[in-house]
Design an enzyme around this catalytic site. Structure first.
Site, PDB file in Angstrom:
ATOM      1  N   GLN A  28       0.871  -1.152  -0.049  1.00 50.45           N
ATOM      2  CA  GLN A  28       0.095  -0.054   0.020  1.00 50.45           C
ATOM      3  C   GLN A  28       0.764   1.151  -0.026  1.00 50.45           C
ATOM      4  O   GLN A  28       1.535   1.414   0.909  1.00 50.45           O
ATOM      5  CB  GLN A  28      -1.015  -0.132   1.381  1.00 50.45           C
ATOM      6  CG  GLN A  28      -1.684   1.377   1.615  1.00 50.45           C
ATOM      7  CD  GLN A  28      -1.926   1.401   3.024  1.00 50.45           C
ATOM      8  OE1 GLN A  28      -1.667   0.525   3.790  1.00 50.45           O
ATOM      9  NE2 GLN A  28      -3.122   2.074   3.474  1.00 50.45           N
TER      10      GLN A  28
ATOM     11  N   SER B 209       1.291   6.537   2.488  1.00 46.81           N
ATOM     12  CA  SER B 209       2.198   7.442   3.293  1.00 46.81           C
ATOM     13  C   SER B 209       3.377   8.083   2.252  1.00 46.81           C
ATOM     14  O   SER B 209       3.741   7.481   1.548  1.00 46.81           O
ATOM     15  CB  SER B 209       2.566   6.963   4.521  1.00 46.81           C
ATOM     16  OG  SER B 209       1.363   6.545   4.991  1.00 46.81           O
TER      17      SER B 209
ATOM     18  N   GLU C 157      -8.427  -1.621   6.137  1.00 50.07           N
ATOM     19  CA  GLU C 157      -7.222  -1.605   7.003  1.00 50.07           C
ATOM     20  C   GLU C 157      -7.695  -1.489   8.352  1.00 50.07           C
ATOM     21  O   GLU C 157      -7.167  -2.619   9.211  1.00 50.07           O
ATOM     22  CB  GLU C 157      -6.367  -0.483   6.827  1.00 50.07           C
ATOM     23  CG  GLU C 157      -5.080  -0.673   7.315  1.00 50.07           C
ATOM     24  CD  GLU C 157      -4.067   0.605   6.892  1.00 50.07           C
ATOM     25  OE1 GLU C 157      -4.473   1.535   6.334  1.00 50.07           O
ATOM     26  OE2 GLU C 157      -2.897   0.204   6.905  1.00 50.07           O
TER      27      GLU C 157
ATOM     28  N   GLU D  98      -4.572   9.149  17.668  1.00 49.14           N
ATOM     29  CA  GLU D  98      -5.002  10.283  17.825  1.00 49.14           C
ATOM     30  C   GLU D  98      -6.085  10.795  16.862  1.00 49.14           C
ATOM     31  O   GLU D  98      -7.183  11.146  17.006  1.00 49.14           O
ATOM     32  CB  GLU D  98      -3.996  11.463  17.930  1.00 49.14           C
ATOM     33  CG  GLU D  98      -3.277  11.555  19.047  1.00 49.14           C
ATOM     34  CD  GLU D  98      -2.184  10.369  19.080  1.00 49.14           C
ATOM     35  OE1 GLU D  98      -1.816   9.705  18.075  1.00 49.14           O
ATOM     36  OE2 GLU D  98      -1.479  10.106  19.931  1.00 49.14           O
TER      37      GLU D  98
END
Ligand SMILES: Cc1cc2nc3c(=O)[nH]c(=O)nc-3n(C[C@H](O)[C@H](O)[C@H](O)COP(=O)(O)OP(=O)(O)OC[C@H]3O[C@@H](n4cnc5c(N)ncnc54)[C@H](O)[C@@H]3O)c2cc1C
Length: 403
Positions: A121, A124, A239, A372
């Site tokens: 994947q 990022s 995911e 977060e």
């Protein structure tokens, strides 16, 4: 008018998949069958992802029936497709089935499921992790091809992959979420450079990946130009379920490492205070297991919803707390570590010792979206709380200041 009782339908479907699983086991006993052959047969019988359409590894049935199938197959020692191709099986397969053309589904899903073709994947980037929609890698159309340039990072198993699920910016003048497009990219193309990134465990299960004028055929787009964000949501929601939604048998999974460690302790170290910590963790693990069972029962055919973030967030914190306590109980032994020599593992998220599992668990609250960010998603999309501050939402990506 005759009405069909939904429970009758479910029973009939359950019976159908149970019969198919039994036929598969009888024709291809796992102990005597090459795992790839077994998984191929499982795919062809529609037992790979049972909610996928017929002909693409499924039967178009309720996804909760997959648990029935898996339990039956694994009890007889059948191979687990997640083991060798975790990113492919948990995330890329569901994305290809939701967004791919018929040709792409036909071409990719079977070898993905059998593990003959590993997937990674490529979301990022060094400047865009949580804010993945702000990414900078570019895709420029050139006739029937797209030319891709840029860098991805933390790409798990890129070094073993045949295919990558890639998202790049194809329209810098659009607002950030609207200018993205998704592709399937050949990771073995010579213009794709893959360099290992070493983790605190000593292993390098992930990589940085560089694209230099990589040409991708237009037919390898998933969806249409500008659909990249919506395609990615399919991947990301799957995911979270894939990482945090596992339903182990009661007392198994991560908590079993703690229970085993506890049982092997000398009696004088099994103090009441340590027992209390172990029991609290056991109760949390059981609550998470039951929560995931409930989420699984609620899940209908289609994408998992934002509720998948609950299991992802809770399992990250729980895993870390469990391995903290394992290392506490081990005492000085918890400091012993085999070797920090860099190795390239054959799969992701594995650990062959408790000490390595302790170190690997630190990544659980980062990978697949940080804790977060999960809290933001749950706050906004499940609890309906006011949204996070987003100053760049309505600005063309090209005009957003960046360093
Ligand atoms: C083991 C592992 C495997 C991975 N595998 C892959 C992979 O295969 N493919 C891939 O594409 N990526 C992969 N990743 C990357 C992962 O998705 C990112 O690391 C993650 O999304 C966080 O992005 P970042 O590292 O850039 O941190 P940043 O986004 O820079 O975040 C830094 C800190 O700021 C906090 N923060 C950021 N934004 C907010 C906000 N809006 N509100 C509150 N806090 C915020 C974060 O929680 C974090 O604590 C992997 C990561 C790990 C650790």
């Amino acid at each position: 008018m005759t009405m069909t009782d939904p429970s009758d339908t479910l029973t009939a479907d359950e019976q159908r998949v149970t019969d198919l699983a039994d036929e598969l086991l009888a024709a291809f006993p796992p102990a005597d069958t090459d795992p790839k052959v077994f998984l191929g047969e499982q795919f062809d019988r529609g037992l790979a992802w049972v909610h996928f359409p017929e002909g693409h590894g499924g039967l178009g049935l309720n996804p909760k029936l997959q648990k029935t199938i898996n339990e039956r197959l694994y009890a007889q020692g059948a191979p687990n497709p997640m083991y060798r191709n975790p990113i492919g099986h948990g995330m890329c397969g569901p994305t290809v089935v939701a967004w791919g053309s018929d040709e792409q589904k036909q071409r990719y899903l079977r070898p993905l499921f059998t593990g003959e073709e590993i997937w990674c994947q490529l979301f990022s980037e060094p400047g865009s992790g949580s804010d993945f929609a702000g990414l900078s890698s570019t895709g420029v159309q050139d006739g029937e091809e797209w030319i891709v340039n840029g860098q991805k990072v933390w790409t798990t198993l890129a070094h073993l992959s045949k295919w990558g699920l890639l998202v790049v910016r194809t329209d810098p003048q659009a607002v950030k979420h609207a200018g993205l497009t998704a592709f399937v990219v050949d990771m073995q193309d010579p213009t794709v450079e893959i360099r290992p990134l070493r983790q605190m465990t000593g292993e390098a299960e992930f990589n940085e990946v560089f694209f230099s004028d990589t040409r991708i055929p237009a037919a390898e787009m998933l969806g249409s130009p500008g659909d990249g964000w919506r395609v990615s949501l399919t991947t990301l929601m799957n995911e979270r379920v894939s990482i945090g939604g596992t339903i182990p048998a009661k007392g198994s999974g991560t908590i079993s490492a703690l229970v085993q460690t506890w049982k092997q302790l000398p009696a004088d170290r099994r103090t009441p205070s340590a027992r209390e910590v172990v029991m609290k963790l056991w109760a949390r693990a059981e609550v998470l297991r039951l929560t995931n069972i409930r989420a699984n029962q609620m899940r209908k055919v289609g994408d998992p919803g934002p509720e998948g973030s609950i299991g992802k967030m809770a399992s990250a914190d729980l895993n870390k707390d469990i391995y903290d306590e394992v290392v506490n109980l081990l005492g000085a032994e918890g400091l012993l570590y085999g070797s920090y020599e860099m190795v390239r593992p054959e799969t992701a998220m594995g650990a062959d010792t408790l000490q390595k599992a302790f170190l690997r668990s630190r990544a659980n609250s980062i990978e697949g979206g940080t804790t977060e960010v999960m809290k933001n998603i749950l706050g906004e999309r499940v609890l309906g709380l006011p949204g996070d501050v987003r100053v760049d939402r309505d600005v063309p990506w090209a005009d957003v200041p960046r360093s």
